[in-house]
Motif scaffolding. Structure first.
Motif, PDB file in Angstrom:
ATOM      1  N   ARG A 156      51.250   6.935  32.962  1.00  0.00           N
ATOM      2  CA  ARG A 156      51.618   5.287  32.579  1.00  0.00           C
ATOM      3  C   ARG A 156      52.117   5.445  31.302  1.00  0.00           C
ATOM      4  N   ARG A 157      52.594   4.254  30.447  1.00  0.00           N
ATOM      5  CA  ARG A 157      53.007   4.144  29.286  1.00  0.00           C
ATOM      6  C   ARG A 157      51.769   4.388  28.297  1.00  0.00           C
ATOM      7  N   PRO A 158      52.048   4.949  27.113  1.00  0.00           N
ATOM      8  CA  PRO A 158      51.115   5.195  26.090  1.00  0.00           C
ATOM      9  C   PRO A 158      50.471   3.660  25.522  1.00  0.00           C
ATOM     10  N   GLU A 159      49.365   3.808  25.044  1.00  0.00           N
ATOM     11  CA  GLU A 159      48.628   2.725  24.406  1.00  0.00           C
ATOM     12  C   GLU A 159      48.362   3.169  22.880  1.00  0.00           C
ATOM     13  N   VAL A 160      48.207   2.199  22.062  1.00  0.00           N
ATOM     14  CA  VAL A 160      47.439   2.366  20.832  1.00  0.00           C
ATOM     15  C   VAL A 160      45.999   2.603  20.980  1.00  0.00           C
ATOM     16  N   LEU A 161      45.545   3.617  20.454  1.00  0.00           N
ATOM     17  CA  LEU A 161      44.178   4.116  20.509  1.00  0.00           C
ATOM     18  C   LEU A 161      43.141   4.223  19.477  1.00  0.00           C
ATOM     19  N   ASP A 195      49.492   2.522  13.956  1.00  0.00           N
ATOM     20  CA  ASP A 195      50.486   1.696  14.635  1.00  0.00           C
ATOM     21  C   ASP A 195      51.508   2.642  15.046  1.00  0.00           C
ATOM     22  N   PRO A 196      51.439   3.608  15.993  1.00  0.00           N
ATOM     23  CA  PRO A 196      52.397   4.081  16.330  1.00  0.00           C
ATOM     24  C   PRO A 196      53.481   3.615  17.244  1.00  0.00           C
ATOM     25  N   ASP A 197      54.670   4.265  17.367  1.00  0.00           N
ATOM     26  CA  ASP A 197      55.791   4.018  18.134  1.00  0.00           C
ATOM     27  C   ASP A 197      55.312   4.296  19.495  1.00  0.00           C
ATOM     28  N   LEU A 198      55.358   3.538  20.486  1.00  0.00           N
ATOM     29  CA  LEU A 198      55.050   3.860  21.917  1.00  0.00           C
ATOM     30  C   LEU A 198      56.181   4.080  22.599  1.00  0.00           C
ATOM     31  N   LEU A 199      56.276   5.238  22.725  1.00  0.00           N
ATOM     32  CA  LEU A 199      57.723   5.891  23.300  1.00  0.00           C
ATOM     33  C   LEU A 199      57.810   6.087  24.973  1.00  0.00           C
ATOM     34  N   ASP A 200      58.861   5.900  25.541  1.00  0.00           N
ATOM     35  CA  ASP A 200      59.082   5.921  27.084  1.00  0.00           C
ATOM     36  C   ASP A 200      60.465   6.676  27.151  1.00  0.00           C
ATOM     37  N   PHE A 201      60.259   7.996  27.713  1.00  0.00           N
ATOM     38  CA  PHE A 201      61.350   8.374  28.290  1.00  0.00           C
ATOM     39  C   PHE A 201      61.412   8.877  29.775  1.00  0.00           C
ATOM     40  N   ASP A 202      62.792   9.215  29.914  1.00  0.00           N
ATOM     41  CA  ASP A 202      62.850   9.604  31.355  1.00  0.00           C
ATOM     42  C   ASP A 202      62.195  10.881  31.988  1.00  0.00           C
ATOM     43  N   ALA A 203      62.379  11.803  30.737  1.00  0.00           N
ATOM     44  CA  ALA A 203      61.910  13.226  30.886  1.00  0.00           C
ATOM     45  C   ALA A 203      61.684  14.058  29.539  1.00  0.00           C
ATOM     46  N   ALA A 204      61.078  15.073  29.621  1.00  0.00           N
ATOM     47  CA  ALA A 204      60.960  15.943  28.498  1.00  0.00           C
ATOM     48  C   ALA A 204      60.951  17.532  28.846  1.00  0.00           C
ATOM     49  N   LEU A 205      61.694  18.329  28.275  1.00  0.00           N
ATOM     50  CA  LEU A 205      61.865  19.692  28.394  1.00  0.00           C
ATOM     51  C   LEU A 205      61.221  20.291  27.165  1.00  0.00           C
ATOM     52  N   THR A 232      48.302  10.665  10.264  1.00  0.00           N
ATOM     53  CA  THR A 232      48.785   9.331  10.790  1.00  0.00           C
ATOM     54  C   THR A 232      49.370   9.405  12.038  1.00  0.00           C
ATOM     55  N   VAL A 233      48.982   8.720  13.000  1.00  0.00           N
ATOM     56  CA  VAL A 233      49.734   8.889  14.298  1.00  0.00           C
ATOM     57  C   VAL A 233      51.158   8.197  14.265  1.00  0.00           C
ATOM     58  N   GLU A 234      52.310   8.877  14.252  1.00  0.00           N
ATOM     59  CA  GLU A 234      53.528   8.139  14.070  1.00  0.00           C
ATOM     60  C   GLU A 234      53.854   7.709  15.560  1.00  0.00           C
ATOM     61  N   SER A 235      53.796   8.412  16.651  1.00  0.00           N
ATOM     62  CA  SER A 235      54.349   8.146  18.057  1.00  0.00           C
ATOM     63  C   SER A 235      53.646   8.665  18.974  1.00  0.00           C
ATOM     64  N   ARG A 236      53.546   8.222  20.273  1.00  0.00           N
ATOM     65  CA  ARG A 236      52.886   8.491  21.377  1.00  0.00           C
ATOM     66  C   ARG A 236      53.888   8.644  22.648  1.00  0.00           C
TER      67      ARG A 236
END
Length: 410
Positions: free
Chosen positions: A132-137, A142-152, A390-394
């Motif tokens: 599922r998509r990431p959330e602020v935890l 206040d991280p960037d909540l990123l959404d990609f098709d894939a990761a290598l 500091t959490v920059e992104s998830r």
């Protein structure tokens, strides 16, 4: 997990709802190499079916702790080609190129292809997957909540292997050693992000000119991480079996979380002595001399509230250890240092059978439950290592087994 029949019915319903009725006959929990019209993988007999399987192939120290590969790279990808059998064949053949060129191990190359929520939404199947998509935890990030098709994800003790693999799969390189490069991930993906880093003795001290570190931090050639403490002792890590989905349509796979944490370590090193850093990293019940005796695990007394009341500080390790199940950790970390953006940090890469396990671990790390035990323990201050990161992104991903890694659920 739902039964196969229930899952297929659910996916078909989703496909119709999003206007994919013409494609719904192709949707399934996974598409294997046979479905793609390819011959069996010629390298399969020498490789684990779990893409995340490394524990039996890495070096270990004299206490049996795993030593992760020293160099890491994660390429964050968006699918530029339409999902199709031909796209799947290109992906699978490109991954086989890596397997033909390098041994599965730290001296060669570890690699995995994971899939994000954006891809699963694209094929109308997001609600049927373990991702599922990431959330602020936390209240302080206040991280960037990123959404990609894939990761290598790539890792090796040999940094040139990472360069060669990336140049072959996304650039002009036409061979990897004796292996011809005929199919490239760059033919079907665009690269939207890149994470690089390292872990191992002597590497942090080579990068102390990065922002976020004091001018002369007390790091030595024996330190593996920027904060100066050992990470990843085997007793503090979930096993690969524990983080593997053990039943249902996604059996053998796992979920992957990737966070970018920036570090501000001047106060860490200049404001606290070694024992004070030990209290914040582990627990105020330990001293520097105790840490020297930690060989393959860190003791856990489950006394976080008592420590807050008595010492006005709580440790990072003792907080996250509270979410263990049957005494065992629930998350397998393969995090590594980074100087991406010329700033000291960590790319926190973890595997877990369910993303709920990661989120429970992070919420335990927040330490909100000890605020009533000490007025000195705040959201960040005296609260483990939270003051210094500091959490920059998830971003979240699903990691299929090797045979289903090309376009899962299409």
């Amino acid at each position: 997990m739902a039964s196969r029949r229930t899952l297929l019915e659910r996916i078909a319903g989703i496909a119709g709802a999003v206007g994919l009725a013409g494609c719904s006959q192709f949707l399934r929990p996974a598409r294997s190499e046979t479905d793609l019209g390819l011959d069996p993988n010629p390298h399969a007999d020498g490789l684990p079916n779990r893409q995340h399987a490394q524990s039996s192939f890495v070096r270990r120290d004299r206490h049996g702790n795993p030593l992760l590969p020293r160099h890491h790279r994660v390429l964050l990808l968006d699918l530029s080609a339409s999902p199709s059998k031909e796209t799947g064949r290109t992906i699978e053949r490109a991954m086989r190129t890596l397997e033909g060129a390098y041994e599965w191990g730290s001296d060669g190359l570890f690699h995995l292809l994971a899939w994000g929520p954006n891809y699963f939404e694209r094929v109308g199947a997001l609600d049927a997957t373990p991702v599922r998509r990431p959330e602020v935890l936390s209240r302080t990030d206040d991280p960037d909540l990123l959404d990609f098709d894939a990761a290598l994800a790539l890792s090796s003790d040999v940094p040139s292997h990472l360069d060669a693999a990336e140049n072959a799969l996304f650039g002009p390189k036409d061979s990897l050693g004796d292996v011809s490069v005929d199919d490239r991930l760059g033919d079907v993906f665009s690269t939207s992000g890149r994470r690089t880093g390292f872990i191992g003795e002597g590497l942090p001290v080579e990068h102390t000119d990065a922002e976020g570190l004091p001018e002369d931090p007390p790091l030595s050639d024996s330190d593996r991480m920027f904060m100066g403490f050992r990470s990843g002792m085997r007793g503090t890590q979930a096993s690969e079996d524990r983080v593997t989905i053990d039943s249902g349509s996604f059996e053998g796979g796992t979920t992957m979380h990737l966070s970018h944490l920036s570090q501000s370590l001047t106060r860490w090193f200049e404001g606290f002595d070694r024992n004070e850093r030990v209290a914040r990293m582990f627990s105020p019940e330990f001293s520097d001399e105790d840490v020297d005796e930690f060989t393959d695990t860190v003791p856990f007394s489950d006394a976080v509230s008592d420590h807050a009341s008595e010492h006005d500080v709580v440790g990072h390790h003792e907080k996250v250890a509270r979410v263990r199940e049957d005494g065992e950790p629930i998350v397998l970390r393969r995090d590594f240092n980074t100087v991406d953006g010329n700033r000291a940090g960590v790319h926190f890469l973890s595997f877990q059978a369910s993303l709920d396990d990661f989120e429970k671990t992070r919420k335990a790390m927040n330490g909100w439950y000890v605020r009533d035990d000490s007025t000195e323990v705040r959201d960040r201050q005296n609260n483990g290592i939270l003051e210094f990161i500091t959490v920059e992104s998830r971003a979240n991903f699903y990691v299929p087994t090797r045979e289903y890694r090309a376009l899962p659920m299409f």
